[in-house]
Write a protein that holds these residues in place. Structure first.
Motif, PDB file in Angstrom:
ATOM      1  N   ARG A   3      -5.432   4.353   1.840  1.00 43.03           N
ATOM      2  CA  ARG A   3      -4.490   4.734   1.285  1.00 43.03           C
ATOM      3  C   ARG A   3      -3.413   3.286   2.244  1.00 43.03           C
ATOM      4  O   ARG A   3      -2.761   3.819   2.932  1.00 43.03           O
ATOM      5  CB  ARG A   3      -4.227   5.922   1.116  1.00 43.03           C
ATOM      6  CG  ARG A   3      -5.456   6.865   0.400  1.00 43.03           C
ATOM      7  CD  ARG A   3      -5.593   7.849   0.707  1.00 43.03           C
ATOM      8  NE  ARG A   3      -6.238   8.958  -0.057  1.00 43.03           N
ATOM      9  CZ  ARG A   3      -5.881   9.570  -1.600  1.00 43.03           C
ATOM     10  NH1 ARG A   3      -4.999   9.977  -1.690  1.00 43.03           N
ATOM     11  NH2 ARG A   3      -6.681  10.193  -1.736  1.00 43.03           N
ATOM     12  N   ALA A   4      -2.293   3.231   1.498  1.00 46.31           N
ATOM     13  CA  ALA A   4      -1.230   2.912   1.569  1.00 46.31           C
ATOM     14  C   ALA A   4      -0.274   4.383   1.861  1.00 46.31           C
ATOM     15  O   ALA A   4      -0.149   5.118   0.802  1.00 46.31           O
ATOM     16  CB  ALA A   4      -0.198   1.998   0.218  1.00 46.31           C
ATOM     17  N   PRO A  16       7.331  -0.042   2.971  1.00 41.60           N
ATOM     18  CA  PRO A  16       5.750  -0.424   2.711  1.00 41.60           C
ATOM     19  C   PRO A  16       5.195  -0.627   3.529  1.00 41.60           C
ATOM     20  O   PRO A  16       5.858  -1.339   4.819  1.00 41.60           O
ATOM     21  CB  PRO A  16       5.615  -0.526   1.398  1.00 41.60           C
ATOM     22  CG  PRO A  16       6.584  -1.239   0.733  1.00 41.60           C
ATOM     23  CD  PRO A  16       8.148  -0.494   1.937  1.00 41.60           C
ATOM     24  N   CYS A  17       4.150  -0.345   4.451  1.00 41.74           N
ATOM     25  CA  CYS A  17       2.814  -0.734   5.364  1.00 41.74           C
ATOM     26  C   CYS A  17       2.904  -2.757   4.408  1.00 41.74           C
ATOM     27  O   CYS A  17       3.781  -2.838   3.628  1.00 41.74           O
ATOM     28  CB  CYS A  17       1.928  -0.848   5.684  1.00 41.74           C
ATOM     29  SG  CYS A  17       0.943  -0.623   4.189  1.00 41.74           S
ATOM     30  N   ALA A  18       2.523  -3.711   4.980  1.00 39.01           N
ATOM     31  CA  ALA A  18       2.334  -5.135   5.269  1.00 39.01           C
ATOM     32  C   ALA A  18       1.464  -5.408   4.065  1.00 39.01           C
ATOM     33  O   ALA A  18       1.036  -5.576   2.807  1.00 39.01           O
ATOM     34  CB  ALA A  18       2.186  -5.827   6.377  1.00 39.01           C
ATOM     35  N   HIS A  19       0.102  -4.287   4.186  1.00 39.79           N
ATOM     36  CA  HIS A  19      -0.699  -4.842   3.425  1.00 39.79           C
ATOM     37  C   HIS A  19      -0.045  -4.208   1.714  1.00 39.79           C
ATOM     38  O   HIS A  19      -0.731  -4.558   0.533  1.00 39.79           O
ATOM     39  CB  HIS A  19      -1.636  -3.227   3.656  1.00 39.79           C
ATOM     40  CG  HIS A  19      -2.940  -3.866   5.516  1.00 39.79           C
ATOM     41  ND1 HIS A  19      -2.725  -3.509   6.496  1.00 39.79           N
ATOM     42  CD2 HIS A  19      -3.493  -5.459   5.033  1.00 39.79           C
ATOM     43  CE1 HIS A  19      -3.211  -4.145   6.807  1.00 39.79           C
ATOM     44  NE2 HIS A  19      -3.744  -5.090   6.431  1.00 39.79           N
ATOM     45  N   LEU A  50      -6.836  -3.641  -5.093  1.00 37.28           N
ATOM     46  CA  LEU A  50      -5.383  -3.987  -5.037  1.00 37.28           C
ATOM     47  C   LEU A  50      -5.334  -5.466  -4.571  1.00 37.28           C
ATOM     48  O   LEU A  50      -4.354  -6.282  -5.847  1.00 37.28           O
ATOM     49  CB  LEU A  50      -4.374  -3.271  -4.812  1.00 37.28           C
ATOM     50  CG  LEU A  50      -3.787  -1.726  -5.154  1.00 37.28           C
ATOM     51  CD1 LEU A  50      -3.078  -1.402  -4.369  1.00 37.28           C
ATOM     52  CD2 LEU A  50      -3.935  -1.741  -6.338  1.00 37.28           C
ATOM     53  N   SER A  51      -6.251  -5.497  -4.898  1.00 35.01           N
ATOM     54  CA  SER A  51      -6.374  -7.327  -4.324  1.00 35.01           C
ATOM     55  C   SER A  51      -7.184  -8.255  -5.285  1.00 35.01           C
ATOM     56  O   SER A  51      -7.017  -9.458  -5.661  1.00 35.01           O
ATOM     57  CB  SER A  51      -7.509  -7.921  -2.562  1.00 35.01           C
ATOM     58  OG  SER A  51      -6.609  -7.328  -1.848  1.00 35.01           O
ATOM     59  N   PRO A  76      -7.412  -5.685   1.839  1.00 30.72           N
ATOM     60  CA  PRO A  76      -7.012  -4.608   2.785  1.00 30.72           C
ATOM     61  C   PRO A  76      -6.661  -3.335   1.845  1.00 30.72           C
ATOM     62  O   PRO A  76      -5.989  -2.468   2.135  1.00 30.72           O
ATOM     63  CB  PRO A  76      -5.403  -5.792   3.675  1.00 30.72           C
ATOM     64  CG  PRO A  76      -5.365  -6.054   1.839  1.00 30.72           C
ATOM     65  CD  PRO A  76      -6.453  -7.020   1.982  1.00 30.72           C
ATOM     66  N   VAL A  77      -5.904  -3.600   0.677  1.00 29.74           N
ATOM     67  CA  VAL A  77      -5.261  -1.896   0.238  1.00 29.74           C
ATOM     68  C   VAL A  77      -6.709  -1.908  -2.024  1.00 29.74           C
ATOM     69  O   VAL A  77      -6.305  -3.044  -2.307  1.00 29.74           O
ATOM     70  CB  VAL A  77      -4.569  -2.021  -0.744  1.00 29.74           C
ATOM     71  CG1 VAL A  77      -3.640  -1.339  -1.531  1.00 29.74           C
ATOM     72  CG2 VAL A  77      -3.364  -2.537   1.170  1.00 29.74           C
TER      73      VAL A  77
END
Length: 77
Positions: A3-4, A16-19, A50-51, A76-77
């Protein structure tokens, strides 16, 4: 897929995190976990990649297809 999460910057403001910042809206590939449907099985919850838009069952589901997608693709997400 993790999760973000929001991290705090030097000023204490959430960032937000980079991902999460790299994610973009993608159209979901389906309305359910196609791999589970093909096997005639159900799921507890669904995750959206989300990619690429892949929809798969969560870690709470018996087959954990979302985790398998992450491990295969490194999205990653």
């Amino acid at each position: 897929m993790p999760r973000a999460t929001l991290r705090r910057g030097k000023t204490g403001d959430p960032r937000p995190c980079a991902h999460a910042a790299a994610s973009i809206y993608t159209e979901p590939s389906s309305t359910g976990c196609q791999q589970c449907r093909d096997r005639g099985e159900g799921w507890a919850a669904l995750w959206l990649c989300l990619s690429c838009g892949w929809v798969a069952c969560s870690d709470s589901s018996p087959n954990q297809h979302a985790r398998a997608h992450y491990e295969e693709t490194d999205h990653p997400v």
